[in-house]
Design a protein around this motif. Structure first.
Motif, PDB file in Angstrom:
ATOM      1  N   PHE A 182       1.116  -1.439   0.114  1.00  0.00           N
ATOM      2  CA  PHE A 182      -0.378  -0.082  -0.039  1.00  0.00           C
ATOM      3  C   PHE A 182       1.095   1.596   0.055  1.00  0.00           C
ATOM      4  O   PHE A 182       2.118   1.517   0.037  1.00  0.00           O
ATOM      5  CB  PHE A 182      -0.865   0.186   1.515  1.00  0.00           C
ATOM      6  CG  PHE A 182      -1.485  -1.564   1.284  1.00  0.00           C
ATOM      7  CD1 PHE A 182      -2.804  -1.375   0.488  1.00  0.00           C
ATOM      8  CD2 PHE A 182      -1.676  -2.009   2.098  1.00  0.00           C
ATOM      9  CE1 PHE A 182      -3.652  -2.350   0.883  1.00  0.00           C
ATOM     10  CE2 PHE A 182      -2.364  -3.561   1.827  1.00  0.00           C
ATOM     11  CZ  PHE A 182      -3.827  -3.481   1.946  1.00  0.00           C
ATOM     12  N   ALA A 183       0.595   2.604  -0.748  1.00  0.00           N
ATOM     13  CA  ALA A 183       0.921   3.875  -0.957  1.00  0.00           C
ATOM     14  C   ALA A 183       0.288   4.666   0.058  1.00  0.00           C
ATOM     15  O   ALA A 183      -0.578   4.699   0.044  1.00  0.00           O
ATOM     16  CB  ALA A 183       0.856   4.100  -2.285  1.00  0.00           C
ATOM     17  N   ARG A 184       0.415   5.166   0.547  1.00  0.00           N
ATOM     18  CA  ARG A 184       0.926   6.393   1.211  1.00  0.00           C
ATOM     19  C   ARG A 184      -0.098   7.711   0.310  1.00  0.00           C
ATOM     20  O   ARG A 184       0.480   8.112  -0.395  1.00  0.00           O
ATOM     21  CB  ARG A 184       1.841   7.169   2.137  1.00  0.00           C
ATOM     22  CG  ARG A 184       1.309   8.074   3.617  1.00  0.00           C
ATOM     23  CD  ARG A 184       2.701   7.895   4.480  1.00  0.00           C
ATOM     24  NE  ARG A 184       2.549   9.952   5.227  1.00  0.00           N
ATOM     25  CZ  ARG A 184       2.465   9.509   5.825  1.00  0.00           C
ATOM     26  NH1 ARG A 184       0.883   9.354   6.682  1.00  0.00           N
ATOM     27  NH2 ARG A 184       2.390  10.974   6.275  1.00  0.00           N
ATOM     28  N   ALA A 185      -0.851   8.098   0.712  1.00  0.00           N
ATOM     29  CA  ALA A 185      -1.823   9.422   0.479  1.00  0.00           C
ATOM     30  C   ALA A 185      -0.412  10.507   1.135  1.00  0.00           C
ATOM     31  O   ALA A 185      -0.224  10.516   1.033  1.00  0.00           O
ATOM     32  CB  ALA A 185      -3.120   9.749   0.103  1.00  0.00           C
ATOM     33  N   ALA A 186      -1.152  11.723  -0.330  1.00  0.00           N
ATOM     34  CA  ALA A 186      -0.372  13.112  -0.204  1.00  0.00           C
ATOM     35  C   ALA A 186      -0.720  13.510   1.190  1.00  0.00           C
ATOM     36  O   ALA A 186      -2.342  13.177   2.008  1.00  0.00           O
ATOM     37  CB  ALA A 186      -0.901  14.557  -1.228  1.00  0.00           C
ATOM     38  N   GLY A 187       0.542  14.512   2.305  1.00  0.00           N
ATOM     39  CA  GLY A 187       0.121  14.399   3.099  1.00  0.00           C
ATOM     40  C   GLY A 187      -1.432  15.010   3.171  1.00  0.00           C
ATOM     41  O   GLY A 187      -1.619  16.478   2.981  1.00  0.00           O
ATOM     42  N   THR A 188      -2.013  15.434   4.279  1.00  0.00           N
ATOM     43  CA  THR A 188      -3.231  16.359   4.919  1.00  0.00           C
ATOM     44  C   THR A 188      -2.689  17.849   5.566  1.00  0.00           C
ATOM     45  O   THR A 188      -3.375  17.956   5.955  1.00  0.00           O
ATOM     46  CB  THR A 188      -4.476  15.639   5.392  1.00  0.00           C
ATOM     47  OG1 THR A 188      -3.840  14.832   6.734  1.00  0.00           O
ATOM     48  CG2 THR A 188      -4.293  14.335   4.408  1.00  0.00           C
ATOM     49  N   GLY A 189      -1.665  17.450   6.354  1.00  0.00           N
ATOM     50  CA  GLY A 189      -1.058  18.353   7.377  1.00  0.00           C
ATOM     51  C   GLY A 189      -1.985  17.425   9.018  1.00  0.00           C
ATOM     52  O   GLY A 189      -1.714  18.361   9.929  1.00  0.00           O
ATOM     53  N   LYS A 190      -2.429  16.490   8.787  1.00  0.00           N
ATOM     54  CA  LYS A 190      -2.989  16.397  10.773  1.00  0.00           C
ATOM     55  C   LYS A 190      -2.622  15.391  10.846  1.00  0.00           C
ATOM     56  O   LYS A 190      -1.689  14.366  10.673  1.00  0.00           O
ATOM     57  CB  LYS A 190      -4.976  15.538   9.651  1.00  0.00           C
ATOM     58  CG  LYS A 190      -5.726  16.553   9.158  1.00  0.00           C
ATOM     59  CD  LYS A 190      -6.028  17.657  10.009  1.00  0.00           C
ATOM     60  CE  LYS A 190      -7.656  18.620   8.844  1.00  0.00           C
ATOM     61  NZ  LYS A 190      -7.533  19.841   9.394  1.00  0.00           N
ATOM     62  N   ARG A 191      -2.070  15.657  13.021  1.00  0.00           N
ATOM     63  CA  ARG A 191      -1.780  15.203  13.225  1.00  0.00           C
ATOM     64  C   ARG A 191      -2.943  14.096  14.336  1.00  0.00           C
ATOM     65  O   ARG A 191      -3.933  13.993  14.753  1.00  0.00           O
ATOM     66  CB  ARG A 191      -0.558  15.401  14.088  1.00  0.00           C
ATOM     67  CG  ARG A 191       0.179  15.995  13.195  1.00  0.00           C
ATOM     68  CD  ARG A 191       1.227  17.029  14.133  1.00  0.00           C
ATOM     69  NE  ARG A 191       2.268  15.564  15.254  1.00  0.00           N
ATOM     70  CZ  ARG A 191       2.121  15.911  16.632  1.00  0.00           C
ATOM     71  NH1 ARG A 191       1.359  17.145  17.245  1.00  0.00           N
ATOM     72  NH2 ARG A 191       3.051  14.728  16.979  1.00  0.00           N
ATOM     73  N   ILE A 192      -2.718  12.475  14.777  1.00  0.00           N
ATOM     74  CA  ILE A 192      -3.661  11.970  15.529  1.00  0.00           C
ATOM     75  C   ILE A 192      -2.611  10.929  16.250  1.00  0.00           C
ATOM     76  O   ILE A 192      -1.679  10.448  15.305  1.00  0.00           O
ATOM     77  CB  ILE A 192      -4.310  11.223  14.335  1.00  0.00           C
ATOM     78  CG1 ILE A 192      -5.139  11.186  13.069  1.00  0.00           C
ATOM     79  CG2 ILE A 192      -5.292   9.891  14.890  1.00  0.00           C
ATOM     80  CD1 ILE A 192      -5.292  12.015  12.161  1.00  0.00           C
ATOM     81  N   ALA A 193      -3.261  11.242  17.285  1.00  0.00           N
ATOM     82  CA  ALA A 193      -3.045  10.470  18.490  1.00  0.00           C
ATOM     83  C   ALA A 193      -3.376   8.477  18.521  1.00  0.00           C
ATOM     84  O   ALA A 193      -4.558   8.740  19.007  1.00  0.00           O
ATOM     85  CB  ALA A 193      -2.798  11.153  19.921  1.00  0.00           C
ATOM     86  N   VAL A 194      -2.630   7.784  18.406  1.00  0.00           N
ATOM     87  CA  VAL A 194      -3.279   6.354  18.980  1.00  0.00           C
ATOM     88  C   VAL A 194      -2.825   5.978  19.782  1.00  0.00           C
ATOM     89  O   VAL A 194      -1.220   6.472  20.721  1.00  0.00           O
ATOM     90  CB  VAL A 194      -2.474   5.302  17.836  1.00  0.00           C
ATOM     91  CG1 VAL A 194      -3.131   4.165  18.170  1.00  0.00           C
ATOM     92  CG2 VAL A 194      -3.558   5.880  16.270  1.00  0.00           C
ATOM     93  N   VAL A 195      -3.417   6.186  21.196  1.00  0.00           N
ATOM     94  CA  VAL A 195      -3.088   5.341  22.498  1.00  0.00           C
ATOM     95  C   VAL A 195      -2.859   4.087  22.377  1.00  0.00           C
ATOM     96  O   VAL A 195      -4.475   2.950  22.400  1.00  0.00           O
ATOM     97  CB  VAL A 195      -3.934   6.043  23.980  1.00  0.00           C
ATOM     98  CG1 VAL A 195      -3.203   5.322  25.026  1.00  0.00           C
ATOM     99  CG2 VAL A 195      -3.209   6.948  23.422  1.00  0.00           C
ATOM    100  N   GLY A 196      -1.883   3.041  22.442  1.00  0.00           N
ATOM    101  CA  GLY A 196      -2.569   1.052  22.525  1.00  0.00           C
ATOM    102  C   GLY A 196      -2.144   0.661  20.953  1.00  0.00           C
ATOM    103  O   GLY A 196      -1.968   1.754  19.757  1.00  0.00           O
ATOM    104  N   ALA A 197      -1.140   0.287  21.212  1.00  0.00           N
ATOM    105  CA  ALA A 197       0.208  -0.147  20.189  1.00  0.00           C
ATOM    106  C   ALA A 197      -0.692  -1.900  19.989  1.00  0.00           C
ATOM    107  O   ALA A 197       0.399  -2.532  19.215  1.00  0.00           O
ATOM    108  CB  ALA A 197       1.288   0.112  19.922  1.00  0.00           C
ATOM    109  N   GLY A 198      -1.726  -2.046  20.325  1.00  0.00           N
ATOM    110  CA  GLY A 198      -2.159  -3.277  20.245  1.00  0.00           C
ATOM    111  C   GLY A 198      -3.209  -3.488  18.606  1.00  0.00           C
ATOM    112  O   GLY A 198      -2.602  -2.627  17.972  1.00  0.00           O
ATOM    113  N   PRO A 199      -3.659  -4.768  18.521  1.00  0.00           N
ATOM    114  CA  PRO A 199      -4.185  -4.839  16.932  1.00  0.00           C
ATOM    115  C   PRO A 199      -4.919  -3.035  16.862  1.00  0.00           C
ATOM    116  O   PRO A 199      -5.317  -3.303  15.532  1.00  0.00           O
ATOM    117  CB  PRO A 199      -5.311  -5.939  17.262  1.00  0.00           C
ATOM    118  CG  PRO A 199      -4.661  -6.742  18.383  1.00  0.00           C
ATOM    119  CD  PRO A 199      -3.967  -5.898  19.326  1.00  0.00           C
TER     120      PRO A 199
END
Length: 439
Positions: A135-152
């Motif tokens: 999979f390829a990454r789309a063009a950057g949106t400038g948005k930042r998201i925090a994800v808490v927990g590196a599980g499934p």
């Protein structure tokens, strides 16, 4: 879980070295190319495909099996990953016997379903061996998201967000990413460090940073995250463990099953992990089965699972229960712990027989005792520092700022399945993307 001077019977190295290697080898060996083609040829390629409906991530199962049958396993893997980016580990740990394979038309007609799980593993393993990310990454949106927990849930959410061009920071309290896949499943189900290999492969999408050793409520706050990021996803799992609420629970030799499994998963040499001669596991789910079977594989002489209700209410699948029995584990139903007996360390557990009626569980006056120098509690997990699970409405945290989504085991209604957590993380990412792009 460590050995204690008060429990001299709990020792490492009960078995010869070659026995450990055999016991903790791959439980379900992979299909070779010929076996995969033969297995794929059994699929009817149903147009209404009940197996797809039974899959929590809605993988197009007939399509990927047809792709294997035509010799394009790498294409089959992309079909799988487009719905379930953790398709490799799910192929190893999913209870397919109660999901896609139970719904298989071959199962209804012949009592033998198409081996969907093993075919999924064949395709994903073959493609991962190539080392390329599909999979390829789309063009950057400038948005930042925090994800808490590196599980499934967190990993699936982060990957889908990164695909859409968002930048993601994952905060993980443990030293490694992976969650349940890294710390919470039987070692023989994911050998060779597969869980970490899959994480490394997933991160090839780019745009994802993982910060380990960061715990919500200790190192970071939800208010801080909602202030610093455009959106937040909570996939924190269930780190707390329910108490037995039985006398003697604090004796040496009584442990949480999840800690035992985690320590075994991280042990560089399983022969160094101490195990008792007589092990009792209290619970009726997959954690109980994994703890019990691995206790036997480590050299325990007797291992018994005791569950307070009837067999039909055990959350461990029939397949897993049968696997435990074949490993030499005894399962006792309709019994609840009354107290752990011992002078400083566990020596036995007293149980009362139970009956499950309209008003709930009732303990009878009739009891029995099982010898036990090691006791594992596998009676469910809770949110650390809070009872129950997080209230969720439409994937969002109820009462939050409108920027917080929740998924996986920590969400109300969580099913304690890797595949369900992946689906919830993926779907939350899609909902977050829509909201972020509308701002």
């Amino acid at each position: 879980m460590t050995n204690s001077p008060l429990t001299p019977g709990i020792v490492p190295g009960r078995l010869p070295a070659e026995t450990y290697c055999r016991n903790f080898a791959d439980h379900e060996p992979p299909l070779d190319a010929h076996e995969a083609r033969v297995a794929a040829d059994r699929c009817y390629f149903c147009h209404d495909a009940p197996c797809i409906t039974a899959c929590p991530t809605s993988i197009d199962i007939p399509l990927f099996i047809r792709q294997i049958a035509t010799g394009t396993a790498e294409v089959a893997a992309k079909t799988i990953w487009s719905q379930n980016i953790l398709g490799g580990i799910c192929a190893r740990v999913c209870p397919t016997e109660t999901l896609c394979e139970e719904a298989c038309v071959r199962e209804a007609a012949e009592g033998k379903p198409v081996e969907i799980g093993r075919l999924q593993r064949f395709a994903t393993d073959k493609a991962m061996a190539k080392g390329l990310h599909p999979f390829a990454r789309a063009a950057g949106t400038g948005k930042r998201i925090a994800v808490v927990g590196a599980g499934p849930a967190g990993l699936a959410c982060a990957h889908r967000l990164a695909m859409h061009g968002h930048d993601v920071v994952i905060f993980e309290r443990r030293p490694k990413a992976g969650g349940l896949n890294e710390y919470g499943i039987a070692s023989y189900k994911a050998t060779g460090g597969f869980a970490q290999k899959e994480v490394d492969w997933l991160l090839q999408i780019g745009g994802i940073e993982i910060r380990t050793g960061m715990e919500l409520g200790r190192d970071i706050s939800l208010d801080q995250l909602t202030s610093d990021f455009d959106a937040v996803f909570l996939g924190i799992g269930l780190a707390g463990v329910n108490a037995l609420r039985a006398a003697g629970e604090d004796l040496s030799g009584v442990h949480n099953a999840v800690d035992f499994i985690a320590e075994l998963r991280q042990a560089p040499d399983v022969a160094t992990l101490p195990i008792g001669r007589d092990v009792v596991v209290i619970g009726g789910g997959m954690t109980a089965v994994d703890a019990a079977v691995q206790s036997k594989l480590l050299g325990a002489e007797t291992v018994t699972i005791v569950y307070r209700r009837g067999q039909e209410k055990m959350s461990a699948s029939g397949y897993e229960q049968e696997h435990a029995a074949q490993a030499g584990v005894r399962i006792i139903h309709n019994a609840a712990p009354v107290r752990v007996l011992g002078n400083g360390s566990a020596e036995a557990v007293e149980f009362a027989y139970t009956s499950d009626g309209p008003t709930g569980l009732t303990l009878s006056a009739e009891t029995f005792t099982l010898k036990a120098d090691q006791v594992f509690k596998a009676i469910g997990q809770t949110l650390t520092g809070a009872p129950g699970t997080l209230p969720v409405a439409g994937g969002k945290l109820a009462g939050a700022s409108g920027k917080v989504w929740v998924g996986g085991d920590c969400a109300a209604g969580g099913e304690d399945l890797t595949v369900t957590a992946v689906a919830e993380g993926r779907d939350a990412a899609e909902a977050m993307h829509i909201q972020l792009m509308a701002l």
